[in-house]
Design an enzyme around this catalytic site. Structure first.
Site, PDB file in Angstrom:
ATOM      1  N   LYS A  42      56.881 -27.716  53.486  1.00  0.00           N
ATOM      2  CA  LYS A  42      58.173 -27.905  54.164  1.00  0.00           C
ATOM      3  C   LYS A  42      59.338 -27.785  53.189  1.00  0.00           C
ATOM      4  O   LYS A  42      60.344 -27.151  53.494  1.00  0.00           O
ATOM      5  CB  LYS A  42      58.226 -29.276  54.837  1.00  0.00           C
ATOM      6  CG  LYS A  42      57.198 -29.514  55.903  1.00  0.00           C
ATOM      7  CD  LYS A  42      57.447 -30.814  56.643  1.00  0.00           C
ATOM      8  CE  LYS A  42      57.444 -32.035  55.723  1.00  0.00           C
ATOM      9  NZ  LYS A  42      56.154 -32.242  55.049  1.00  0.00           N
ATOM     10  N   ARG A  67      61.026 -39.344  64.052  1.00  0.00           N
ATOM     11  CA  ARG A  67      59.603 -39.667  63.935  1.00  0.00           C
ATOM     12  C   ARG A  67      59.080 -40.438  65.139  1.00  0.00           C
ATOM     13  O   ARG A  67      57.884 -40.689  65.229  1.00  0.00           O
ATOM     14  CB  ARG A  67      59.354 -40.484  62.664  1.00  0.00           C
ATOM     15  CG  ARG A  67      59.416 -39.636  61.397  1.00  0.00           C
ATOM     16  CD  ARG A  67      59.116 -40.455  60.178  1.00  0.00           C
ATOM     17  NE  ARG A  67      58.998 -39.612  58.986  1.00  0.00           N
ATOM     18  CZ  ARG A  67      58.917 -40.079  57.758  1.00  0.00           C
ATOM     19  NH1 ARG A  67      58.924 -41.386  57.556  1.00  0.00           N
ATOM     20  NH2 ARG A  67      58.816 -39.268  56.733  1.00  0.00           N
ATOM     21  N   ARG A  70      45.854 -30.102  41.644  1.00  0.00           N
ATOM     22  CA  ARG A  70      46.994 -29.583  40.888  1.00  0.00           C
ATOM     23  C   ARG A  70      47.353 -30.500  39.715  1.00  0.00           C
ATOM     24  O   ARG A  70      47.196 -31.719  39.766  1.00  0.00           O
ATOM     25  CB  ARG A  70      48.196 -29.386  41.811  1.00  0.00           C
ATOM     26  CG  ARG A  70      48.747 -30.625  42.447  1.00  0.00           C
ATOM     27  CD  ARG A  70      49.769 -30.260  43.521  1.00  0.00           C
ATOM     28  NE  ARG A  70      50.346 -31.457  44.126  1.00  0.00           N
ATOM     29  CZ  ARG A  70      51.171 -31.437  45.160  1.00  0.00           C
ATOM     30  NH1 ARG A  70      51.520 -30.271  45.710  1.00  0.00           N
ATOM     31  NH2 ARG A  70      51.657 -32.563  45.656  1.00  0.00           N
ATOM     32  N   ARG A  87      50.106 -36.096  39.111  1.00  0.00           N
ATOM     33  CA  ARG A  87      50.773 -37.140  39.873  1.00  0.00           C
ATOM     34  C   ARG A  87      49.743 -38.172  40.305  1.00  0.00           C
ATOM     35  O   ARG A  87      48.660 -37.809  40.797  1.00  0.00           O
ATOM     36  CB  ARG A  87      51.467 -36.547  41.097  1.00  0.00           C
ATOM     37  CG  ARG A  87      52.705 -35.751  40.753  1.00  0.00           C
ATOM     38  CD  ARG A  87      53.330 -35.116  41.978  1.00  0.00           C
ATOM     39  NE  ARG A  87      53.493 -36.053  43.096  1.00  0.00           N
ATOM     40  CZ  ARG A  87      54.088 -35.742  44.241  1.00  0.00           C
ATOM     41  NH1 ARG A  87      54.554 -34.508  44.434  1.00  0.00           N
ATOM     42  NH2 ARG A  87      54.204 -36.621  45.203  1.00  0.00           N
ATOM     43  N   ARG A 107      47.732 -39.893  53.714  1.00  0.00           N
ATOM     44  CA  ARG A 107      49.022 -39.314  54.097  1.00  0.00           C
ATOM     45  C   ARG A 107      48.880 -38.402  55.312  1.00  0.00           C
ATOM     46  O   ARG A 107      49.765 -38.347  56.175  1.00  0.00           O
ATOM     47  CB  ARG A 107      49.622 -38.564  52.912  1.00  0.00           C
ATOM     48  CG  ARG A 107      50.149 -39.526  51.833  1.00  0.00           C
ATOM     49  CD  ARG A 107      50.163 -38.925  50.451  1.00  0.00           C
ATOM     50  NE  ARG A 107      51.027 -37.781  50.317  1.00  0.00           N
ATOM     51  CZ  ARG A 107      51.045 -36.993  49.236  1.00  0.00           C
ATOM     52  NH1 ARG A 107      50.233 -37.255  48.208  1.00  0.00           N
ATOM     53  NH2 ARG A 107      51.862 -35.972  49.168  1.00  0.00           N
TER      54      ARG A 107
END
Length: 230
Positions: free
Chosen positions: A22, A97, A136, A170, A181
């Site tokens: 996004k 939301r 990643r 991260r 999530r």
């Protein structure tokens, strides 16, 4: 007579789970179409830091450990829309939301003589997305991005760009965290999609496609939404 919404200035809700792209697509819309991204999280932090009336109210609420109510979030959106020229398109990020927020947004758009052009959901293969995010890592010095399976440094342990041997990940880029999530996204987004589907506004794009292909698909949807319909 009330001003009529301009078809030249789209209002877009961009949906998709974390990692769906996004942010990348919003940035392309900003660069190519001159749109403005309205992120409620960023707007709230900026209002608190600036000490605006809405920011002061939000700060007091957060200091009490309470959730910021819809009325405050709506006030932020209202202020932001009032500052954006009528001919400039907007992208809503993180809002709405809930069904109540969707209804509030309808009122805000009408107040500022705008209309909602599209609700675009970037669809993803969840297992592929988990692999994409959890694998990643980046160079600790220059920030160059890598992946455990898809893009490893040419020389093991050495950054291709700056030659550093230090890398970082991260802490929330774990498979377990990504699954959480994704579940949160489904729970928060599910209630509002039927509202917009009933109005024929929802379109879905393959978020796993290459970035430029996704961008072209979004652009086609916006061009179609801009055309006058009988």
């Amino acid at each position: 007579m009330a001003a009529q919404p301009s078809t030249a200035a789209p209002a877009l809700i961009l949906l998709g789970p974390p990692g769906a792209g996004k942010g990348t697509q919003a940035q392309l819309l900003i660069e190519r179409r001159g749109m403005v991204q309205l992120s409620t999280g960023d707007m709230l932090r900026a209002a608190v830091a600036a000490g605006t009336p809405v920011g002061q109210e939000a700060r007091a609420i957060m200091e009490r450990g309470e959730l910021v109510p819809d009325s405050v979030v709506s006030a932020l959106i209202d202020e932001a829309l009032g500052r954006i020229p009528a001919g400039q398109g907007v992208i809503f990020d993180g809002y709405p939301r809930t069904v109540a927020q969707a209804e509030a947004l309808d009122g805000l758009l009408a107040r500022h003589a705008r209309r909602l052009s599209r609700v675009i959901e970037l669809q993803v293969d969840e297992e592929a997305l988990i692999d994409r995010i959890s694998g990643r890592f980046a160079c600790a010095r220059c920030g160059a991005g890598y992946h455990d399976r898809h893009k490893r440094p040419r020389a093991p342990g050495v950054c291709d760009v700056c030659g550093s041997t230090e890398f970082r990940r991260r802490p929330d880029d774990t498979a377990e965290t990504v699954r959480t999530r994704l579940a949160e996204y489904r729970a928060k987004t599910a209630p509002i999609l039927p509202v917009y589907e009933a109005r024929g506004l929802v379109a879905r794009v393959d978020g796993m496609a290459p970035i430029e292909e996704v961008a072209r698909a979004i652009d086609r949807l916006l061009v179609d939404a801009d055309r006058p319909h009988p």
